[in-house]
Design an enzyme around this catalytic site. Structure first.
Site, mmCIF file in Angstrom:
data_model
loop_
_atom_site.group_PDB
_atom_site.id
_atom_site.type_symbol
_atom_site.label_atom_id
_atom_site.label_comp_id
_atom_site.label_asym_id
_atom_site.label_seq_id
_atom_site.Cartn_x
_atom_site.Cartn_y
_atom_site.Cartn_z
ATOM 1 N N ARG A 15 0.838 -1.209 0.000
ATOM 2 C CA ARG A 15 0.000 0.000 0.000
ATOM 3 C C ARG A 15 0.875 1.261 0.000
ATOM 4 O O ARG A 15 0.992 1.944 -1.015
ATOM 5 C CB ARG A 15 -0.945 -0.035 1.221
ATOM 6 C CG ARG A 15 -2.043 1.014 1.209
ATOM 7 C CD ARG A 15 -1.617 2.383 1.645
ATOM 8 N NE ARG A 15 -1.050 2.413 3.002
ATOM 9 C CZ ARG A 15 -0.496 3.487 3.537
ATOM 10 N NH1 ARG A 15 -0.415 4.626 2.846
ATOM 11 N NH2 ARG A 15 0.037 3.463 4.745
ATOM 12 N N ASP A 16 1.536 1.530 1.100
ATOM 13 C CA ASP A 16 2.347 2.754 1.192
ATOM 14 C C ASP A 16 3.477 2.707 0.158
ATOM 15 O O ASP A 16 3.832 3.720 -0.449
ATOM 16 C CB ASP A 16 2.942 2.862 2.603
ATOM 17 C CG ASP A 16 3.293 4.281 3.013
ATOM 18 O OD1 ASP A 16 3.395 5.143 2.127
ATOM 19 O OD2 ASP A 16 3.487 4.521 4.207
ATOM 20 N N HIS A 207 5.551 4.491 12.643
ATOM 21 C CA HIS A 207 5.501 4.425 11.170
ATOM 22 C C HIS A 207 6.471 5.498 10.659
ATOM 23 O O HIS A 207 6.091 6.642 10.426
ATOM 24 C CB HIS A 207 4.062 4.694 10.721
ATOM 25 C CG HIS A 207 3.839 4.712 9.245
ATOM 26 N ND1 HIS A 207 3.133 3.727 8.582
ATOM 27 C CD2 HIS A 207 4.201 5.594 8.289
ATOM 28 C CE1 HIS A 207 3.068 4.021 7.295
ATOM 29 N NE2 HIS A 207 3.707 5.155 7.085
ATOM 30 N N HIS A 209 9.296 7.107 8.153
ATOM 31 C CA HIS A 209 9.884 7.148 6.804
ATOM 32 C C HIS A 209 11.362 7.526 6.954
ATOM 33 O O HIS A 209 11.769 8.153 7.930
ATOM 34 C CB HIS A 209 9.121 8.145 5.930
ATOM 35 C CG HIS A 209 7.778 7.631 5.489
ATOM 36 N ND1 HIS A 209 7.487 7.339 4.172
ATOM 37 C CD2 HIS A 209 6.660 7.327 6.181
ATOM 38 C CE1 HIS A 209 6.236 6.891 4.089
ATOM 39 N NE2 HIS A 209 5.708 6.879 5.287
ATOM 40 N N CYS A 240 4.309 9.289 0.023
ATOM 41 C CA CYS A 240 2.908 9.696 -0.009
ATOM 42 C C CYS A 240 2.715 10.671 -1.156
ATOM 43 O O CYS A 240 3.463 11.644 -1.271
ATOM 44 C CB CYS A 240 2.499 10.340 1.308
ATOM 45 S SG CYS A 240 0.828 10.992 1.287
ATOM 46 N N ASN A 249 9.011 4.206 3.523
ATOM 47 C CA ASN A 249 9.144 3.870 4.942
ATOM 48 C C ASN A 249 10.507 3.268 5.152
ATOM 49 O O ASN A 249 11.170 2.839 4.217
ATOM 50 C CB ASN A 249 8.106 2.808 5.325
ATOM 51 C CG ASN A 249 6.727 3.365 5.360
ATOM 52 O OD1 ASN A 249 6.181 3.677 4.314
ATOM 53 N ND2 ASN A 249 6.184 3.494 6.539
HETATM 54 P P1 HMG Z 1 -13.261 14.147 -1.936
HETATM 55 O O1 HMG Z 1 -13.026 14.584 -3.349
HETATM 56 O O2 HMG Z 1 -13.450 15.207 -0.912
HETATM 57 O O3 HMG Z 1 -14.455 13.091 -1.845
HETATM 58 O O4 HMG Z 1 -12.046 13.224 -1.515
HETATM 59 P P2 HMG Z 1 -15.976 13.199 -2.170
HETATM 60 O O5 HMG Z 1 -16.702 12.478 -1.073
HETATM 61 O O6 HMG Z 1 -16.385 14.621 -2.475
HETATM 62 O O7 HMG Z 1 -16.106 12.344 -3.524
HETATM 63 C C1 HMG Z 1 -15.492 12.741 -4.723
HETATM 64 C C2 HMG Z 1 -15.461 11.563 -5.692
HETATM 65 O O8 HMG Z 1 -14.654 10.517 -5.164
HETATM 66 C C3 HMG Z 1 -16.834 10.945 -5.915
HETATM 67 O O9 HMG Z 1 -16.817 10.415 -7.228
HETATM 68 C C4 HMG Z 1 -16.865 9.825 -4.915
HETATM 69 O O10 HMG Z 1 -17.759 8.792 -5.273
HETATM 70 C C5 HMG Z 1 -15.443 9.336 -4.981
HETATM 71 P P3 HMG Z 1 -17.506 11.177 -8.466
HETATM 72 O O11 HMG Z 1 -18.930 11.412 -8.031
HETATM 73 O O12 HMG Z 1 -16.723 12.472 -8.610
HETATM 74 O O13 HMG Z 1 -17.327 10.228 -9.606
HETATM 75 N N1 HMG Z 1 -15.006 8.697 -3.716
HETATM 76 C C6 HMG Z 1 -14.461 7.482 -3.634
HETATM 77 N N2 HMG Z 1 -14.176 6.551 -4.565
HETATM 78 C C7 HMG Z 1 -13.611 5.397 -4.135
HETATM 79 N N3 HMG Z 1 -13.340 5.140 -2.840
HETATM 80 C C8 HMG Z 1 -13.619 6.042 -1.892
HETATM 81 C C9 HMG Z 1 -14.214 7.260 -2.279
HETATM 82 N N4 HMG Z 1 -14.610 8.341 -1.594
HETATM 83 C C10 HMG Z 1 -15.105 9.224 -2.484
HETATM 84 N N5 HMG Z 1 -13.327 5.769 -0.612
HETATM 85 C C11 HMG Z 1 -11.191 11.372 -0.290
HETATM 86 C C12 HMG Z 1 -11.986 12.667 -0.218
HETATM 87 C C13 HMG Z 1 -10.895 10.984 1.143
HETATM 88 C C14 HMG Z 1 -12.048 10.309 -0.959
HETATM 89 C C15 HMG Z 1 -9.904 11.604 -1.110
HETATM 90 O O14 HMG Z 1 -9.257 12.726 -0.622
HETATM 91 C C16 HMG Z 1 -8.961 10.439 -1.075
HETATM 92 O O15 HMG Z 1 -9.262 9.371 -1.605
HETATM 93 N N6 HMG Z 1 -7.792 10.618 -0.437
HETATM 94 C C17 HMG Z 1 -6.817 9.532 -0.268
HETATM 95 C C18 HMG Z 1 -5.416 10.060 -0.316
HETATM 96 C C19 HMG Z 1 -4.458 8.946 -0.046
HETATM 97 O O16 HMG Z 1 -4.754 7.774 -0.252
HETATM 98 N N7 HMG Z 1 -3.261 9.312 0.435
HETATM 99 C C20 HMG Z 1 -2.226 8.330 0.745
HETATM 100 C C21 HMG Z 1 -2.536 7.527 1.981
HETATM 101 S S1 HMG Z 1 -2.173 8.398 3.490
HETATM 102 C C22 HMG Z 1 -0.477 8.108 3.713
HETATM 103 O O17 HMG Z 1 0.192 7.620 2.844
HETATM 104 C C23 HMG Z 1 0.128 8.380 5.058
HETATM 105 C C24 HMG Z 1 0.311 7.111 5.888
HETATM 106 O O18 HMG Z 1 1.159 6.169 5.213
HETATM 107 C C25 HMG Z 1 0.947 7.457 7.234
HETATM 108 C C26 HMG Z 1 2.193 8.309 7.107
HETATM 109 O O19 HMG Z 1 3.104 8.009 6.352
HETATM 110 O O20 HMG Z 1 2.236 9.295 7.843
HETATM 111 C C27 HMG Z 1 -1.024 6.419 6.184
HETATM 112 MG MG MG Z 2 3.409 6.283 5.196
#
Ligand code: HMG
Ligand code: MG
Length: 300
Positions: A15-16, A207, A209, A240, A249
């Protein structure tokens, strides 16, 4: 406090590690990675993220990935779920554990999940409630615990506030993410101490990096406080998409080498991990970032 006897590694490579790759990786390759990691003795392999494909295209095959895993008994395959839409899809595809992910930085929260910290907590509440009703465990992430790409230094009391809220809502474990790898050992210790004032030490995961090469030192520092769950990514893959410049990481091979050398068990097989790291790195057309993997390869 002495070092733990056993450390649980949460492998986040599939995933990450892969979420930031720009070239679409075949689902079959992702599955092979997940299978190899479980075969190497890792008992938690974070498999994918049920996030919006518009935000993170690489995770668009999340349902196929989760459904197709050849589940090894005793292994958990958690997935990220930022909201109810993601949770429903993950539950439908057979998730037994999910993770919500918040941040200790308002700007990062907005860039990553398009809402403020408080809005994110309200968004996670129904996810945690629905998961509890279905017997699905929930992990909580807090990002930017030792620095933010947009806001710089982060106050440990903010980290503690978000971690405490997630724990109080029902997350069984809080993973503290040094998303951009700017932390150093004493800061890491102070941050964990701030969180441990409210969350039990055995519910805290690190966690870290490795962007600035500090991850192992930071891990050792917080293990001295009693942290015994460590997130790591095979071959040091990753980053990310919403934290420019963040590298992967800490490499799982590096963590396992350090633990083996201190007689701390993890259940992971270093040689099998290193082989997996070399294989996925070759698939991605690069060398493993892990120094241990490179050293082992040089030895032949
Ligand atoms: P948004 O645009 O505010 O969402 O995004 P929305 O509710 O307004 O929906 C917009 C569109 O997205 C719609 O589709 C929804 O159906 C769809 P449309 O009508 O335009 O066709 N949608 C989805 N589709 C699939 N799965 C879903 C989903 N939700 C809405 N779950 C949202 C808000 C949270 C969805 C967006 O910002 C997002 O997906 N963000 C994810 C970002 C991400 O994955 N970042 C990396 C992970 S975090 C990380 O790496 C850090 C970590 O490792 C820890 C660390 O290192 O510190 C964990
Ligand atoms: Mg991470």
């Amino acid at each position: 406090m002495s070092l733990p006897d056993h450390v649980r590694i949460v492998e986040v490579g599939p995933r990450d590690g892969l979420q930031n790759e720009t070239v679409t990786i075949p689902t079959a390759t992702k599955l092979e990675l997940i299978h190899r990691l479980a075969d190497a003795g890792l008992t938690t392999v974070e498999a994918t993220a049920f996030v919006s494909p518009k935000w993170v295209p690489q995770m668009a095959d999340h349902a196929d990935v989760l459904r197709s895993i050849r589940r090894r008994p005793g292994v958990n395959y958690p997935v990220l779920t930022p909201n109810m839409k993601g949770f429903e899809a993950a539950a439908e595809a057979g998730a037994e554990e999910v993770a919500v992910f918040g941040a200790a930085s308002e700007t990062f929260s907005n860039k990553n999940i398009n809402c403020s910290i408080d809005e994110s907590l309200e968004r996670f509440r129904p996810v945690i409630e629905a998961a509890s009703e279905r017997g699905i465990r929930v992990r909580g992430y807090v990002s930017c615990v030792l620095g933010c790409p947009y806001e710089g230094a982060i106050d440990p009391t903010t980290v503690a506030r978000v971690a405490t809220a997630l724990y109080a809502m029902g997350c069984y474990e809080i993973s503290l993410g040094d998303t951009i790898g700017t932390g150093t050992p004493l800061k890491a210790k102070r941050m964990v101490e701030a969180v441990a004032g409210h969350v039990p030490m055995n519910a805290i995961a690190a966690h870290f990096h490795d962007t600035y090469g500090q991850a192992l030192a930071n891990l050792y520092a917080v293990m001295e406080l009693g942290v015994a769950t460590v997130d790591a990514s095979v071959a040091g893959l990753g980053g990310c998409p919403y934290a420019r410049g963040a590298s992967g990481n800490v490499a799982t091979e590096d963590v396992v080498y350090m633990l083996d050398g201190m007689d701390i068990t993890s259940g992971a097989d270093l040689q099998a991990l290193a082989a997996t790291g070399r294989w996925i790195s070759a698939e991605l057309g690069r060398e493993p970032v892990s120094r241990v993997a490179r050293a082992l390869a040089a030895k032949g």
